[in-house]
Design a protein around this motif. Structure first.
Motif, PDB file in Angstrom:
ATOM      1  N   GLU A 126       0.829  -1.206   0.000  1.00  0.00           N
ATOM      2  CA  GLU A 126       0.000   0.000   0.000  1.00  0.00           C
ATOM      3  C   GLU A 126       0.864   1.256   0.000  1.00  0.00           C
ATOM      4  O   GLU A 126       0.587   2.220  -0.715  1.00  0.00           O
ATOM      5  N   ASN A 156       0.897   4.091  -2.813  1.00  0.00           N
ATOM      6  CA  ASN A 156       0.664   5.503  -2.515  1.00  0.00           C
ATOM      7  C   ASN A 156       1.769   6.379  -3.072  1.00  0.00           C
ATOM      8  O   ASN A 156       1.503   7.426  -3.655  1.00  0.00           O
ATOM      9  N   LYS A 163       1.354   6.518  -6.717  1.00  0.00           N
ATOM     10  CA  LYS A 163       0.101   7.140  -7.160  1.00  0.00           C
ATOM     11  C   LYS A 163       0.052   8.627  -6.803  1.00  0.00           C
ATOM     12  O   LYS A 163      -0.343   9.450  -7.618  1.00  0.00           O
ATOM     13  N   HIS A 164       0.433   8.981  -5.578  1.00  0.00           N
ATOM     14  CA  HIS A 164       0.179  10.349  -5.112  1.00  0.00           C
ATOM     15  C   HIS A 164       1.419  11.225  -5.078  1.00  0.00           C
ATOM     16  O   HIS A 164       1.312  12.440  -5.139  1.00  0.00           O
ATOM     17  N   GLY A 203      -6.506   3.223   2.220  1.00  0.00           N
ATOM     18  CA  GLY A 203      -5.148   2.694   2.374  1.00  0.00           C
ATOM     19  C   GLY A 203      -4.556   2.896   3.752  1.00  0.00           C
ATOM     20  O   GLY A 203      -4.183   1.936   4.428  1.00  0.00           O
TER      21      GLY A 203
END
Ligand SMILES: Nc1ncnc2c1ncn2[C@@H]1O[C@H](COP(=O)(O)OP(=O)(O)OP(=O)(O)O)[C@@H](O)[C@H]1O
Ligand SMILES: [Mg+2]
Lengths: 269, 223
Positions: free
Chosen positions: A174, A178, A181-182, A224
């Motif tokens: 996770e 993250n 993704k972010h 998440g």
């Protein structure tokens, strides 16, 4: 008068002492019961959480098995008959060969996807070769032209408690998701560290960071980080967010590893 | 002057103990200042005022000036200190109102009962009554809320216990102050009651010291 004062004072003093002792005794007795109840509730909550997580893993495993065994098999059979069809078509209608070939490559792609998805659902590498190999694989898979994921594991890991490796793996998964993704990170480091009777897992990225307080206040945020917390709750772990807007995030996971485990159960897919 | 002071203290050895014991909670309070709860910080101020009072009263005694009004005066500070000590801890709105307005009314009563040349039974009794009620309210809250894990490590429990012991131990003496602690009381009797008063004060100071000492546990002592 002298007598009044003496007797009155004595009576009041005795009453005061009685009140103090009563308050202390009663409070202590009640609170002990309450603490026991609280402990019990906490245990129950943890058990519930653990059961939920376990059910989730079971379900994933079932879906992976179904995907692999049923859809995968069906697709293989379909490919077989497509090959047969192809041979027939080649004889009678050579112009359709291109179409057959296109269908075949689509089918191949679908088969590959089904395999990938069923493999991702269940961390097979984790079960077969342990946490370090699984994290290595995770890093390798996540790395591409833009992102470089690196595993740094200084020492040999001791045997882990059951569920601990899976928990750590899912959390790492996770956190890396993250970061990709972010954070717009280019470099991500997974750092696995042994501590006296514990393990420290850190995921460090060089992305844009975020404001933790704001994210925590956001009701519509993703699951998440919350999932990480509930996973850690079950095994008495801690997460420390060393994050700030404008610089890379450093997220540390600390778990206890007290009882060494004998052997990881392998359940093939 | 020192001979005179020496005379006073050899005549009333308990006074020396009672007056020096105030240093104790003061020091403990300063040492533990950072872990003290908001209200408890006023206790340090209170003991400081007591020390100033005792110092002044000794000075007056040496000069043979009537110093009894100082004790009336310190009852004011006692009421205000107890109010500040507990008002931040009491959670119930109505009780908090009682603590606030009760302090106000008691202070007004004390003004009404003011005596400048002898101990005023009105002042000493009403202030004690107010303080006793506040402590009892606090005890009730402790039992109702049940949010203190270990009561023997709860600073306010010790302070409250000290207060309640002091109030009950001296209540009747003060109630009959006109008889027991007046200028006309024969000196043997006066000393007896005065010593009782001092012993209860020493108890309070010791309990407060314990309370201030255990305040370091307060932060983790709540559910
Ligand atoms: N490494 C990171 N860098 C920058 N921002 C991050 C990072 N990790 C989390 N965030 C921020 O925290 C938010 C919450 O993350 P969380 O993982 O809880 O939810 P999500 O990733 O949006 O959704 P989900 O994980 O359920 O798919 C993200 O939306 C993102 O804004
Ligand atoms: Mg996420």
């Amino acid at each position: 008068m002298k007598l009044y004062i003496a007797v009155g004072t004595a009576v009041l003093l005795v009453m005061a002492i009685f009140i103090i002792v009563f308050v202390a005794y009663y409070q202590q007795k009640q609170i002990r019961q309450q603490l026991i109840l609280k402990e019990w509730q906490e245990k129950y909550r943890k058990g519930l959480l653990a059961a939920t997580l376990q059910a989730q893993e079971h379900e994933r495993r079932r879906i992976a098995q179904d995907l692999h065994d049923e859809i995968g098999t069906m697709l293989s059979v379909t490919k077989l008959s497509l090959n047969q069809l192809g041979r027939t078509v080649e004889h009678n209608d050579p112009s359709s060969t291109v179409l057959v070939q296109k269908t075949r490559s689509l089918l191949d792609e679908t088969i590959a996807n089904v395999r990938r998805i069923s493999r991702d659902l269940v961390p097979t590498t984790l079960e077969r070769f342990g946490l370090v190999s699984a994290l290595e694989e995770l890093a390798e898979k996540a790395s591409n032209g833009e992102v470089h994921v690196e595993l740094s594991c200084s020492d040999k890991l001791p045997p882990l408690m059951p569920q601990l490796d899976l928990t750590l793996f899912r959390i790492a998964q996770e956190l890396i998701n993250n970061a990709i993704k972010h954070a717009n990170a280019q470099h991500i480091i997974i750092d696995l560290h042994c501590q006296p009777n514990g393990i420290l897992l850190s995921v460090i990225d060089d992305g844009q960071g975020f404001d933790l307080d704001e994210i925590m206040k956001d009701r519509k945020r993703g699951l998440g980080l919350r999932n990480i917390e509930s996973r850690l709750n079950v095994i008495d772990g801690h997460v420390t967010f060393d994050v700030e807007e404008g610089r890379g995030s450093r997220i540390h996971i600390q778990v206890k590893n007290l009882k060494p485990e004998v052997e990881v159960e392998v359940e093939p897919v | 002057m020192f001979y005179r002071l020496y005379d006073i203290f050899t005549e009333h050895p308990l006074d020396l103990i009672a007056e020096s014991i105030s240093i104790f909670p003061l020091i403990v309070g300063v040492v533990r200042y950072r872990s003290l709860r908001k209200g408890v910080k006023f206790l340090i101020l209170f003991f400081f005022i007591i020390i100033v009072r005792d110092f002044t009263s000794n000075l007056y005694a040496v000069r043979k000036v009537n110093n009894l009004f100082l004790y009336n005066l310190s009852a004011f500070f006692e009421v205000i200190s107890v109010c500040l000590l507990f008002r931040f801890e009491i959670t119930k709105k109505s009780t908090k109102k009682f603590v606030d307005y009760g302090a106000l009314i008691t202070v007004l009563l004390c003004v009404f009962f003011w005596r400048s040349n002898e101990l005023s039974a009105g002042i000493l009794t009403s202030s004690r009554l107010y303080e006793l009620l506040v402590v009892l309210f606090y005890f009730r809250q402790l039992i109702e809320d049940m949010n203190v894990k270990d009561i023997l490590k709860h600073s306010l429990f010790w302070i409250s216990s000290g207060l309640i012991l002091q109030f009950t131990g001296t209540f009747f003496v003060y109630l009959f102050a006109n008889y027991a602690l007046s200028i006309n009381t024969e000196s043997g009797l006066f000393n007896l009651y005065w010593n009782m008063n001092q012993i209860m004060y020493i108890t309070f100071a010791l309990f407060s010291s314990i309370g201030l000492w255990v305040s370091k546990y307060d932060k983790n002592n709540f559910l």
